[in-house]
Design a protein around this motif. Structure first.
Motif, short mmCIF file in Angstrom:
data_model
loop_
_atom_site.label_atom_id
_atom_site.label_comp_id
_atom_site.label_asym_id
_atom_site.label_seq_id
_atom_site.Cartn_x
_atom_site.Cartn_y
_atom_site.Cartn_z
N SER A 175 1.83 -6.63 3.49
CA SER A 175 1.94 -8.05 3.80
C SER A 175 3.18 -8.60 3.13
N GLY A 176 3.48 -9.83 3.44
CA GLY A 176 4.65 -10.43 2.80
C GLY A 176 4.68 -11.91 3.03
N LEU A 224 8.23 -3.02 10.18
CA LEU A 224 7.06 -3.49 9.44
C LEU A 224 6.73 -4.95 9.76
N LEU A 225 7.66 -5.85 9.45
CA LEU A 225 7.40 -7.29 9.53
C LEU A 225 8.67 -8.04 9.87
N TRP A 226 8.46 -9.18 10.53
CA TRP A 226 9.58 -10.09 10.82
C TRP A 226 9.15 -11.50 10.42
N GLU A 249 9.49 -11.49 0.37
CA GLU A 249 8.78 -10.57 -0.51
C GLU A 249 7.87 -9.70 0.35
N LEU A 250 7.87 -8.41 0.07
CA LEU A 250 6.95 -7.48 0.73
C LEU A 250 5.97 -6.98 -0.32
N ASN A 251 4.70 -7.09 -0.01
CA ASN A 251 3.66 -6.61 -0.91
C ASN A 251 2.92 -5.44 -0.25
N VAL A 252 2.72 -4.41 -1.03
CA VAL A 252 1.94 -3.28 -0.55
C VAL A 252 0.79 -3.08 -1.53
N ASN A 253 -0.43 -3.29 -1.05
CA ASN A 253 -1.61 -3.16 -1.89
C ASN A 253 -2.22 -1.77 -1.75
N ALA A 254 -3.03 -1.42 -2.74
CA ALA A 254 -3.77 -0.16 -2.69
C ALA A 254 -2.86 0.99 -2.27
N LEU A 255 -1.79 1.21 -3.02
CA LEU A 255 -0.78 2.19 -2.67
C LEU A 255 -1.36 3.58 -2.45
N GLY A 264 4.62 -4.67 12.75
CA GLY A 264 4.52 -3.35 13.36
C GLY A 264 3.14 -2.77 13.16
N ASN A 265 3.00 -1.48 13.51
CA ASN A 265 1.71 -0.82 13.43
C ASN A 265 1.41 -0.31 12.02
N PHE A 266 1.23 -1.24 11.11
CA PHE A 266 0.91 -0.90 9.73
C PHE A 266 -0.37 -1.61 9.34
N PRO A 267 -1.13 -1.03 8.39
CA PRO A 267 -2.40 -1.66 8.00
C PRO A 267 -2.17 -2.98 7.27
N PRO A 268 -3.22 -3.80 7.18
CA PRO A 268 -3.10 -5.13 6.56
C PRO A 268 -2.70 -5.11 5.10
N ARG A 269 -2.81 -3.94 4.44
CA ARG A 269 -2.41 -3.92 3.03
C ARG A 269 -0.89 -4.07 2.86
#
Lengths: 111, 113
Positions: free
Chosen positions: B65-66, B46-48, B75-81, B58-63
């Motif tokens: 974030s962290g 996801l993220l580094w 912190e990892l945030n996932v919006n509009a689950l 990685g190949n994940f949508p902008p929602r």
């Protein structure tokens, strides 16, 4: 495209029956290859890092080896507590600096 | 020495909500990585984060974030689950920026209803 393939997907062994798990990779500029163990619902537990072809590392009943195209995780005289999913991951030289995981081998050891 | 810790262990949300997951790295580690592991699937990067900066994603949508805080926790945030966001989210840390072995936490199980 970088790829990591593990085989077999699942392996069932009798206690004491030795075997090997395979991790083949196509990565340009391999920097390191990692082996992890993962129990269901838990985070992966680090086992080994291998950096160059010919390198070998051992831990208890496990031995990892590396060639230019693949790595093997040999398990000698396994016990039921060795049952887990074993994950292989590769890390390559690049500015991206991310590691690529294989899909894992589910190992089950019957008493 | 304490390992990587994550909180909460389990999280239940409904579609459209936001989820916040937290991670504390091993003391002395400056890099934090986030992975998604959906049921029966492999780990997807996801993220580094390193030294407070996002270094790669990685190949994940902008929602997805962290951020990384000055004490290197993250912190990892996932919006509009969405329903397909249901997965085990794993955090890992390493000693230097992306070059050393990554050590994983126990994960946060996110269920989206």
């Amino acid at each position: 495209e970088d790829q990591v393939t593990q085989s077999p997907e699942a392996l069932r062994l009798q206690e004491g029956e030795s075997s090997s798990l395979n991790c083949s990779y196509t990565v340009s500029g391999l920097r390191g290859l990692f082996w992890y163990r993962q129990d269901p619902g838990k985070g992966p537990e680090f086992l080994f890092t291998l950096y160059s072809a010919g390198e070998e590392k051992e831990k208890e009943r496990l031995k990892a080896t590396l060639t230019k195209k693949e790595s093997f995780l040999h398990i000698t005289a396994p016990k039921p507590e060795d049952s887990a999913t074993y994950l292989c991951a590769v890390y390559r030289y690049s500015s991206a600096s991310k590691i690529i995981f294989g899909s894992g081998t589910r190992l089950s050891i019957r008493p | 020495e304490a390992g990587v810790t994550q909180s909460p262990t389990h999280l239940i949300k409904t579609r459209g909500q936001q989820a916040t997951l937290r991670c504390s790295p091993i003391s002395g580690h400056t890099s934090v990585y986030w992975y998604q592991q959906a049921l029966g699937l492999g780990l997807q990067f996801l993220l580094w984060y390193d030294e407070g900066e996002e270094r790669n994603r990685g190949n994940f949508p902008p929602r997805f974030s962290g951020r990384q805080f000055p004490n290197y926790s993250s912190e990892l945030n996932v919006n509009a689950l969405e329903l397909e966001d249901s997965a085990l989210y794993l955090c890992a840390s390493s000693q230097t920026s992306g070059t050393e072995t990554q050590y994983f936490g126990p994960g946060t199980r996110l269920l989206v209803l």
